[in-house]
Design an enzyme around this catalytic site. Structure first.
Site, short mmCIF file in Angstrom:
data_model
loop_
_atom_site.label_atom_id
_atom_site.label_comp_id
_atom_site.label_asym_id
_atom_site.label_seq_id
_atom_site.Cartn_x
_atom_site.Cartn_y
_atom_site.Cartn_z
N ASN A 205 0.86 -1.20 0.00
CA ASN A 205 0.00 0.00 0.00
C ASN A 205 0.89 1.24 0.00
OD1 ASN A 205 0.55 0.82 2.85
ND2 ASN A 205 -0.29 -1.21 3.24
N ASP A 274 -3.85 -6.53 5.24
CA ASP A 274 -4.81 -7.44 5.86
C ASP A 274 -4.71 -8.84 5.25
OD1 ASP A 274 -5.98 -5.57 7.63
OD2 ASP A 274 -6.98 -4.64 5.92
N PRO A 300 -2.46 -11.94 10.43
CA PRO A 300 -2.90 -11.69 11.81
C PRO A 300 -3.21 -10.21 11.99
CG PRO A 300 -0.53 -12.14 11.73
CD PRO A 300 -1.07 -12.39 10.36
N ASP A 301 -4.26 -9.90 12.74
CA ASP A 301 -4.56 -8.50 13.06
C ASP A 301 -3.83 -8.19 14.37
OD1 ASP A 301 -5.63 -6.06 14.01
OD2 ASP A 301 -7.38 -6.34 12.72
N PHE A 323 -4.54 3.25 14.76
CA PHE A 323 -4.78 4.23 13.71
C PHE A 323 -5.88 3.70 12.81
CE2 PHE A 323 -1.82 7.86 13.22
CZ PHE A 323 -1.12 7.70 14.41
N LYS A 337 -13.88 1.18 15.22
CA LYS A 337 -12.63 0.40 15.19
C LYS A 337 -11.97 0.34 16.56
CE LYS A 337 -10.76 0.30 11.33
NZ LYS A 337 -10.15 0.71 10.07
N LYS A 341 -11.38 -3.26 18.25
CA LYS A 341 -10.02 -3.75 18.49
C LYS A 341 -9.60 -3.61 19.95
CE LYS A 341 -8.56 -3.18 13.79
NZ LYS A 341 -7.49 -3.67 12.94
O1 C5P Z 1 -8.73 -2.75 10.41
P1 C5P Z 1 -7.75 -1.72 9.99
O2 C5P Z 1 -6.58 -2.26 9.23
O3 C5P Z 1 -8.37 -0.57 9.23
O4 C5P Z 1 -7.22 -1.11 11.38
C1 C5P Z 1 -6.22 -0.18 11.45
C2 C5P Z 1 -5.41 -0.36 12.71
O5 C5P Z 1 -5.13 -1.73 12.95
C3 C5P Z 1 -4.05 0.31 12.62
O6 C5P Z 1 -3.68 0.73 13.90
C4 C5P Z 1 -3.17 -0.80 12.11
O7 C5P Z 1 -1.81 -0.59 12.42
C5 C5P Z 1 -3.75 -2.00 12.82
N1 C5P Z 1 -3.64 -3.26 12.08
C6 C5P Z 1 -2.94 -4.31 12.64
N2 C5P Z 1 -2.83 -5.49 11.99
C7 C5P Z 1 -3.44 -5.68 10.81
C8 C5P Z 1 -4.17 -4.63 10.23
C9 C5P Z 1 -4.25 -3.43 10.89
O8 C5P Z 1 -2.39 -4.13 13.71
N3 C5P Z 1 -3.33 -6.86 10.20
#
Ligand code: C5P
Length: 399
Positions: A205, A274, A300-301, A323, A337, A341
């Site tokens: 990105n 993602d 992984p998130d 963020f 969000k 989270k």
């Molecule tokens: O769900 P989204 O990607 O929009 O959420 C953004 C937040 O989640 C940011 O703080 C980003 O650094 C974090 N994030 C993460 N792991 C991912 C995707 C996003 O920690 N795989």
């Protein structure tokens, strides 16, 4: 900021001209005082032209005293920088002498003082010099900039070089900044991640890492011990910050999750991918062999995982700052969000259009917490980082 720049007599004195230029360029007011030794290397006229102010050279100079007296000069300064600082100057300073204009002003000032030593590597290593440096470093009003290592003007190789102007300026800003994060450990993620398709192609990105790097720089300035986990960027890690380069979301996941527990604040400013391609080819695919459909699997998130471990009202883990980059409904989606989270704080900004946050030097954000929402900007990413960390420091203090 009013900067009093002291220049003493080493070969690095010419670099003080670059420092003066950089200070003036960013809007600081500079007055220069030169030692007799410095004038053997570079003339006062150089600094007079670059700073736009008369240069102080003698303690008993009626002309200069009528322009600004030495005590007035000591009061005028918001911060004093001595670059380069020679072994001789440092010794006279540590002995409390006031036998020239610079040492006299230093005894008289209450402003923070930043000393940037530069000398031959053997001299720098000498036990007497190191004893003096240790004495300065212990003094709460004094900050010592470690010299760089490399080839010196005398052809020896080792520590003793005056660091680049940006490193010296950063030390100056640190000396002036309120130490809101003193003693805190801060972990910051920055930049994009790259998810390989084959050795020649990847998914990524447009994140440049500017926001995360600004956060790291400002957190360090506020006194924190900073670790920066950064995806591929062209940016240089800020001085004094531990930098951990990663490529993929899974590498970032491992770098962050293994360190998070020992941190006070974790800021996830990275644009983590993602998804990643399910199959990664070891060799480059030809145009005809590559499938037009790419099968993906979820990464992984990281933030959600940290939220599950440390989120909510349990204050024993780190404060979590997320963020959100959104095209529309910035605040609403940001709030959703933050809850989803389980982050303690979330910074929402806009992407797309002329004021897109991606890659820009300035942007506008909404800083969301459980109790408040604050719109900030348009402002530089460094200014945004300052506001974000001020809010984080205040929450951390009250936990
Ligand atoms: O769900 P989204 O990607 O929009 O959420 C953004 C937040 O989640 C940011 O703080 C980003 O650094 C974090 N994030 C993460 N792991 C991912 C995707 C996003 O920690 N795989």
């Amino acid at each position: 900021m009013k900067v009093l720049l002291g220049v003493t007599g080493g070969i690095a004195a010419y670099k003080a001209a670059e420092i003066t230029r950089a200070l003036v360029k960013r809007g600081d007011e500079v007055r220069v005082v030169m030692s007799a030794g410095a004038r053997e290397f570079i003339t006062p006229l150089t600094f007079q032209v670059l700073s736009g102010n008369p240069v102080g050279t003698e303690i008993f100079d009626p002309n200069y005293e009528s322009e600004i007296g030495h005590i007035e000069l000591a009061r005028w300064a918001d911060v004093v920088l001595v670059a380069p600082a020679t072994a001789n100057f440092i010794a006279r300073l540590c002995a409390g002498m006031s036998d020239d204009l610079l040492t006299t002003v230093l005894l008289a000032t209450r402003a923070p003082v930043v000393i940037a030593p530069a000398m031959n590597t053997q001299m720098w290593g000498h036990v007497f010099v190191q004893r003096n440096i240790a004495m300065l470093a212990e003094h709460p009003g004094y900050h010592v900039v470690d010299p760089d290592s490399g080839e010196l003007a005398c052809k020896e190789v080792g520590a003793g070089r005056l660091p680049d102007p940006e490193v010296v300026l950063e030390a100056l800003d640190r000396a002036r900044a309120p130490q809101l994060l003193a003693g805190h450990r801060v972990l910051i993620s920055a930049g994009p991640t790259r998810e390989a398709i084959d050795p020649a192609r990847f998914l990524s990105n447009p994140s440049t890492g500017k926001m995360g790097f600004a956060l790291a720089r400002v957190a360090h300035r506020m006194g924190a011990r900073v670790t920066l986990v950064a995806g591929p960027t062209t940016l240089r890690a800020p001085a004094g910050v531990e930098s951990i380069p990663v490529n993929t979301a899974r590498e970032m996941h491992s770098a962050i999750t293994t360190r998070a527990e020992s941190m006070d604040i974790v800021v996830m400013a990275a644009a983590v991918a993602d998804w990643r391609p399910k199959i990664v080819n070891d060799s480059k695919q030809t145009k005809s062999s590559i499938s037009p459909t790419l099968e993906l699997e979820a990464n992984p998130d990281i933030l959600a995982e940290l939220g599950a471990r440390f989120g909510g009202s349990d204050a024993s883990g780190p404060l979590l700052v997320g963020f959100a980059a959104e095209s529309d409904y910035i605040k609403e989606r940001g709030l959703a969000k933050m809850q989803r989270k389980q982050a303690h704080m979330l910074v929402a900004n806009k992407i797309g259009g002329p004021d897109s946050a991606f890659g820009a030097d300035s942007s506008s954000v909404v800083i969301l917490t459980a109790e408040s929402s604050m719109e900030v900007g348009p402002a530089t990413k460094e200014e945004l980082a300052t506001r974000i960390l001020q809010v984080a420091a205040a929450i951390q203090k009250s936990r």
